[in-house]
Design an enzyme around this catalytic site. Structure first.
Site, short mmCIF file in Angstrom:
data_model
loop_
_atom_site.label_atom_id
_atom_site.label_comp_id
_atom_site.label_asym_id
_atom_site.label_seq_id
_atom_site.Cartn_x
_atom_site.Cartn_y
_atom_site.Cartn_z
N CYS A 1 5.89 -0.22 4.23
CA CYS A 1 6.01 -0.48 2.80
C CYS A 1 6.99 0.51 2.18
O CYS A 1 7.81 0.16 1.33
CB CYS A 1 4.65 -0.36 2.10
SG CYS A 1 3.42 -1.56 2.65
N CYS B 1 1.51 3.02 3.44
CA CYS B 1 1.99 2.20 4.56
C CYS B 1 3.45 2.55 4.83
O CYS B 1 4.30 2.40 3.95
CB CYS B 1 1.82 0.73 4.17
SG CYS B 1 2.94 -0.43 4.93
N ASP C 1 0.88 -1.17 0.00
CA ASP C 1 0.00 0.00 0.00
C ASP C 1 0.92 1.22 0.00
O ASP C 1 1.87 1.26 0.78
CB ASP C 1 -0.88 -0.02 1.25
CG ASP C 1 -1.95 1.05 1.28
OD1 ASP C 1 -1.79 2.08 0.59
OD2 ASP C 1 -2.93 0.88 2.00
N ARG D 1 -5.14 -1.01 1.99
CA ARG D 1 -5.67 -1.44 3.29
C ARG D 1 -7.03 -0.81 3.59
O ARG D 1 -7.84 -1.39 4.30
CB ARG D 1 -4.68 -1.08 4.40
CG ARG D 1 -3.36 -1.80 4.27
CD ARG D 1 -2.33 -1.30 5.24
NE ARG D 1 -2.15 0.14 5.06
CZ ARG D 1 -1.59 0.94 5.93
NH1 ARG D 1 -1.17 0.47 7.08
NH2 ARG D 1 -1.44 2.22 5.68
#
Length: 180
Positions: A67, A64, A61, A91
């Site tokens: 991430c 995130c 994502d 998400r």
């Protein structure tokens, strides 16, 4: 005695004590591997070194933090021989800004640069096209994704969350060796 067994259920992992192997997890890994292998690579955003030794598939994502941290190490991963294959996993769901950003990344003329821009907090030109993100979300369900990033190694082992490149590279190579 037969009626007793109809009222009983064993829930948990089956362990082979002699071999020291978790047979239930081995079966789960095969199932996750089959889900990932069933996806079209053309529908992924891929960062590949010239001669990959192994690959990881990452449910990601753009919003995130972990991430982003993993993506900040993309050059290290590729230098270590790891191909990184991104799958979109917003998400907040399909009715979210995150989903719209992921679609824009996938629909970009240069998805790799758009992914890097999005994860660096830079604006990505809004785009719309057919993507495989809905399939990625279904695959996430089949794999058991609970959050991002979720990293799937070639042998089907999942790593929930961020792992530094220095630790992830040998894990990815070991998983690739295990199936070859």
């Amino acid at each position: 005695l037969g009626d007793v067994y109809k009222r009983q259920l064993l829930s948990g992992d089956l362990i082979d004590l002699d071999a020291g192997a978790n047979l239930t997890e081995d079966a789960r890994k095969l199932g996750r591997k089959a889900v990932i292998d069933g996806l079209d690579k053309a529908g992924m955003v891929i960062f590949a070194p010239p001669n990959p030794v192994s690959s990881i598939t990452v449910f990601t994502d753009t919003e995130c933090g972990y991430c982003v941290r993993l993506h900040d190490e993309i050059d290290q991963l590729m230098a270590g021989g790891v191909e990184v294959r991104y799958l979109g996993y917003p998400r907040a769901g399909v009715q979210s800004a995150s989903y719209d950003t992921l679609v824009s990344v996938w629909c970009s003329d240069d998805p790799q640069q758009a992914m890097t821009d999005a994860k660096s907090g830079r604006a990505v030109d809004p785009r719309s096209c057919q993507t495989d993100i809905a399939q990625h979300m279904q695959a996430a369900e089949g794999v058991g994704v609970r959050g991002t990033p979720t990293i799937v190694l070639e042998d089907g082992k999942t790593i929930p969350g961020y792992v530094p490149a220095g630790e992830l590279i040998p894990m990815a190579h070991a998983a690739a060796s295990a199936i070859n």
